[in-house]
Motif scaffolding. Structure first.
Motif, PDB file in Angstrom:
ATOM      1  N   GLY A  48       0.686  -1.339   0.272  1.00 55.70           N
ATOM      2  CA  GLY A  48      -0.190   0.241   0.053  1.00 55.70           C
ATOM      3  C   GLY A  48       0.845   0.791  -0.197  1.00 55.70           C
ATOM      4  O   GLY A  48       0.019   2.371  -0.306  1.00 55.70           O
ATOM      5  N   LEU A  49       2.235   1.101   1.053  1.00 56.63           N
ATOM      6  CA  LEU A  49       3.396   2.134   1.077  1.00 56.63           C
ATOM      7  C   LEU A  49       3.703   2.651  -0.485  1.00 56.63           C
ATOM      8  O   LEU A  49       3.810   3.623  -0.715  1.00 56.63           O
ATOM      9  N   ILE A  50       4.003   1.943  -1.083  1.00 57.82           N
ATOM     10  CA  ILE A  50       4.571   1.829  -2.113  1.00 57.82           C
ATOM     11  C   ILE A  50       3.665   2.247  -3.708  1.00 57.82           C
ATOM     12  O   ILE A  50       4.324   3.535  -3.883  1.00 57.82           O
ATOM     13  N   GLN A  51       2.318   1.920  -3.500  1.00 55.18           N
ATOM     14  CA  GLN A  51       1.409   2.365  -4.663  1.00 55.18           C
ATOM     15  C   GLN A  51       1.519   3.824  -4.570  1.00 55.18           C
ATOM     16  O   GLN A  51       1.271   4.717  -5.171  1.00 55.18           O
ATOM     17  N   GLN A  52       1.850   4.184  -2.901  1.00 52.77           N
ATOM     18  CA  GLN A  52       1.346   6.308  -3.036  1.00 52.77           C
ATOM     19  C   GLN A  52       2.389   6.249  -3.030  1.00 52.77           C
ATOM     20  O   GLN A  52       2.956   8.031  -2.765  1.00 52.77           O
ATOM     21  N   LEU A  53       3.464   6.368  -2.134  1.00 46.08           N
ATOM     22  CA  LEU A  53       4.898   6.820  -2.580  1.00 46.08           C
ATOM     23  C   LEU A  53       6.176   7.071  -4.152  1.00 46.08           C
ATOM     24  O   LEU A  53       6.158   7.768  -3.899  1.00 46.08           O
TER      25      LEU A  53
ATOM     26  N   ILE B 133      12.297   8.240   0.975  1.00 41.74           N
ATOM     27  CA  ILE B 133      11.495   6.419   0.274  1.00 41.74           C
ATOM     28  C   ILE B 133      12.455   6.026   1.018  1.00 41.74           C
ATOM     29  O   ILE B 133      11.668   4.374   1.525  1.00 41.74           O
ATOM     30  N   ALA B 134      13.347   5.352   0.175  1.00 43.55           N
ATOM     31  CA  ALA B 134      13.811   4.137   0.182  1.00 43.55           C
ATOM     32  C   ALA B 134      14.469   3.953   1.880  1.00 43.55           C
ATOM     33  O   ALA B 134      13.915   2.767   2.358  1.00 43.55           O
ATOM     34  N   ASP B 135      14.016   4.780   3.458  1.00 46.87           N
ATOM     35  CA  ASP B 135      15.006   4.311   4.509  1.00 46.87           C
ATOM     36  C   ASP B 135      13.329   3.764   5.463  1.00 46.87           C
ATOM     37  O   ASP B 135      13.388   2.888   5.788  1.00 46.87           O
ATOM     38  N   CYS B 136      12.253   4.299   4.663  1.00 46.11           N
ATOM     39  CA  CYS B 136      10.595   3.942   5.303  1.00 46.11           C
ATOM     40  C   CYS B 136      10.471   2.644   4.380  1.00 46.11           C
ATOM     41  O   CYS B 136      10.143   2.332   5.601  1.00 46.11           O
ATOM     42  N   LEU B 137      11.128   2.065   3.869  1.00 45.84           N
ATOM     43  CA  LEU B 137      11.066   0.825   2.870  1.00 45.84           C
ATOM     44  C   LEU B 137      11.562   0.146   3.260  1.00 45.84           C
ATOM     45  O   LEU B 137      10.889  -1.016   3.515  1.00 45.84           O
ATOM     46  N   THR B 138      13.099   0.184   3.988  1.00 46.21           N
ATOM     47  CA  THR B 138      13.781  -0.902   3.943  1.00 46.21           C
ATOM     48  C   THR B 138      14.056  -0.897   5.233  1.00 46.21           C
ATOM     49  O   THR B 138      13.790  -2.582   6.060  1.00 46.21           O
ATOM     50  N   SER B 139      13.597  -0.496   6.036  1.00 43.76           N
ATOM     51  CA  SER B 139      12.274  -0.114   8.074  1.00 43.76           C
ATOM     52  C   SER B 139      10.863  -1.217   7.396  1.00 43.76           C
ATOM     53  O   SER B 139      11.906  -2.209   8.665  1.00 43.76           O
ATOM     54  N   ILE B 140      10.700  -1.412   6.611  1.00 43.86           N
ATOM     55  CA  ILE B 140       9.249  -2.211   6.325  1.00 43.86           C
ATOM     56  C   ILE B 140       9.994  -3.393   6.190  1.00 43.86           C
ATOM     57  O   ILE B 140       9.369  -4.465   6.915  1.00 43.86           O
ATOM     58  N   ASP B 141      11.150  -3.462   5.317  1.00 49.23           N
ATOM     59  CA  ASP B 141      11.920  -5.149   5.268  1.00 49.23           C
ATOM     60  C   ASP B 141      12.343  -5.569   6.012  1.00 49.23           C
ATOM     61  O   ASP B 141      11.938  -6.805   6.103  1.00 49.23           O
ATOM     62  N   LYS B 142      12.714  -4.710   7.221  1.00 52.36           N
ATOM     63  CA  LYS B 142      13.136  -5.444   8.005  1.00 52.36           C
ATOM     64  C   LYS B 142      12.741  -5.876   8.948  1.00 52.36           C
ATOM     65  O   LYS B 142      13.099  -7.228   9.307  1.00 52.36           O
ATOM     66  N   LEU B 143      11.253  -5.216   9.394  1.00 48.42           N
ATOM     67  CA  LEU B 143      10.394  -5.679   9.434  1.00 48.42           C
ATOM     68  C   LEU B 143       9.992  -7.459   9.080  1.00 48.42           C
ATOM     69  O   LEU B 143       9.142  -8.228   9.808  1.00 48.42           O
ATOM     70  N   LEU B 144      10.084  -6.913   8.050  1.00 42.88           N
ATOM     71  CA  LEU B 144       9.080  -8.477   7.778  1.00 42.88           C
ATOM     72  C   LEU B 144      10.073  -9.487   7.290  1.00 42.88           C
ATOM     73  O   LEU B 144       9.477 -10.662   7.692  1.00 42.88           O
ATOM     74  N   THR B 145      11.379  -9.070   7.625  1.00 39.47           N
ATOM     75  CA  THR B 145      12.279 -10.019   7.658  1.00 39.47           C
ATOM     76  C   THR B 145      12.974 -11.258   9.258  1.00 39.47           C
ATOM     77  O   THR B 145      12.579 -11.984   9.890  1.00 39.47           O
ATOM     78  N   ILE B 146      12.329 -10.197  10.064  1.00 42.56           N
ATOM     79  CA  ILE B 146      11.992 -10.264  11.709  1.00 42.56           C
ATOM     80  C   ILE B 146      11.137 -11.185  11.744  1.00 42.56           C
ATOM     81  O   ILE B 146      11.094 -12.126  11.778  1.00 42.56           O
ATOM     82  N   GLN B 147       9.537 -10.916  11.124  1.00 42.29           N
ATOM     83  CA  GLN B 147       8.652 -11.749  11.143  1.00 42.29           C
ATOM     84  C   GLN B 147       8.574 -13.181  10.982  1.00 42.29           C
ATOM     85  O   GLN B 147       7.935 -13.950  11.055  1.00 42.29           O
TER      86      GLN B 147
END
Length: 426
Positions: free
Chosen positions: A214-219, A385-399
């Motif tokens: 959703g964020l990617i579509q809007q950012l 934008i990169a910091d925002c999305l990579t932080s979510i990727d880190k959460l995805l990796t942890i989860q």
């Protein structure tokens, strides 16, 4: 089941007498004696009712990872010919299905319980039904590997190397372990609670994925637009993104590799990862001097799969196959472009610039990539934008790691909560 109760379980195993006792047992059942082994046919019968009148059109499949699922949901399309389902078996909710197709995750084929609903399945499957509808104990047992030994011993690969071939009578003779109903119920409740915990964590993982998409579509600006719908406050008055040829952002790095550098490969989902972490042969790469060097922060893409988004950012200096293109960033944030280049609208443009007569032969050479026009904001906005999305990727990796640990924990418990039959009957 709490961890306190889990630790109260103790193992019991008589190696000298090779008794049929699981390695882990709940304390209240340690004194009730051994389990029994009975053939599957004692508790279940094959179900061979055909969809003769074609009244059922819902086609189910038994996947190794997800169990029994609706074929359309699993494949995102109908695989079976809807006009030729008369020869398919009718599968009721609560029935069990054996799929003889083998895979890495199901080396003798999976057995799964149908929790979806009534549907039909290919006659290549074996469908069986328990007399007692309260049979989730066996649903858990068939997720262990304890029954695999019998299948390997009693069957062979079919005409196709990826399928097991076993006679129906032999299959129904599959030995299954049973114990007192109370102990079966305890094991079932315990493993079901673990399933619920895993399902909850998977839901959290899926929710994160949806949030990211959703964020990617809007950012990023939508197709035909030059301003994204969602913008960080400090950039809301920055105006439209600039449209610039990719060659202005990236040079083609052609530096040769050397043996001191680790070997990396591009994956569709995880970007650039160490080659050794993949289930692939390493000796199919060229010699180090023929490979390409990649510097930390470079983008490497597989020119035969770039139209599908096969690219990644190098986390360290490394080398890759000469079949890859290595992009050297010129004053831009590579992680921003990693996300930008994987957008559906960008992939359409990359496909149009790729060369090849058929889809599986498309190649995107650097000279063609350099001509692709890309929308790009200022460097500070790229970084935001990169910091925002990579932080979510880190959460995805942890989860994702949390989910995998839970699954491994459950598998380890299943292997010990059920006795190993081939140790007793070897």
């Amino acid at each position: 089941m709490s961890s306190k109760n889990m630790t109260s379980m103790s193992g019991k195993r008589n190696k000298e007498n090779r008794s049929l006792v699981p390695r882990l047992r709940f304390p209240e059942f340690q004194s009730i004696g051994e389990w029994k082994v009975e053939p599957l046919r004692k508790f279940a019968v094959r179900s061979t009712e055909k969809n003769t009148n074609g009244e059922h059109t819902r086609v189910l499949t038994n996947s190794a990872e997800y169990g029994v699922v609706d074929q359309r949901d699993y494949f995102e399309k109908d695989i079976a010919n809807q006009g030729n389902l008369e020869g398919y078996y009718i599968v009721e909710k609560g029935d069990y299905v054996y799929n003889p197709r083998v895979s890495m995750t199901a080396p003798v084929g999976p057995i799964s319980k149908n929790n979806v609903g009534t549907g039909v399945m290919s006659p290549l499957y074996t469908v069986f039904r328990f007399a007692n509808s309260d049979n989730n104990f066996f649903a858990h047992y068939f997720k262990s590997t304890h029954w695999h030994h019998y299948m390997r011993k009693s069957s062979s690969t079919g005409a196709r190397h990826d399928r097991m071939s076993i006679a129906n009578d032999v299959f129904m003779g599959l030995p299954v372990p049973v114990t007192a109903p109370k102990e079966q119920e305890k094991i079932t409740d315990f493993l079901s609670s673990l399933n619920e915990l895993i399902a909850a964590e998977v839901q959290r993982l899926d929710a994160l994925k949806v949030h990211k998409q959703g964020l990617i579509q809007q950012l990023f600006p939508q197709k035909g637009e030059t301003v994204p719908y969602l913008r960080f406050p400090e950039f809301r008055k920055a105006g439209a993104w600039a449209k610039v040829a990719a060659g202005k952002f990236f040079l083609n790095r052609t530096e040769r590799g050397n043996s001191a550098l680790p070997i990396y490969s591009v994956t569709m989902t995880d970007g650039l990862v160490p080659r050794a972490s993949l289930d692939r042969r390493i000796d199919d790469l060229a010699k180090s001097s023929a490979n390409k060097a990649v510097r930390k922060g470079d983008i490497a893409y597989n020119m035969m799969r770039m139209w599908q988004g096969a690219l990644g950012v190098a986390p360290e200096d490394c080398m890759v196959s000469p079949a890859y293109i290595v992009l050297e960033p010129q004053g831009v944030n590579p992680y921003f472009f990693y996300f930008l280049l994987k957008l559906p609208q960008t992939l359409q443009v990359l496909t149009a610039h790729s060369r090849g007569l058929t889809e599986d032969r498309l190649r995107l050479y650097y000279d063609d990539f350099a001509k692709v026009m890309l929308l790009c904001p200022s460097l500070p906005e790229q970084e935001r934008i990169a910091d925002c999305l990579t932080s979510i990727d880190k959460l995805l990796t942890i989860q994702g790691q949390k989910v995998e640990r839970l699954k491994a924990h459950k598998m380890g418990l299943m292997q010990q909560l059920f006795p190993v039959l081939d140790e007793v009957h070897a």
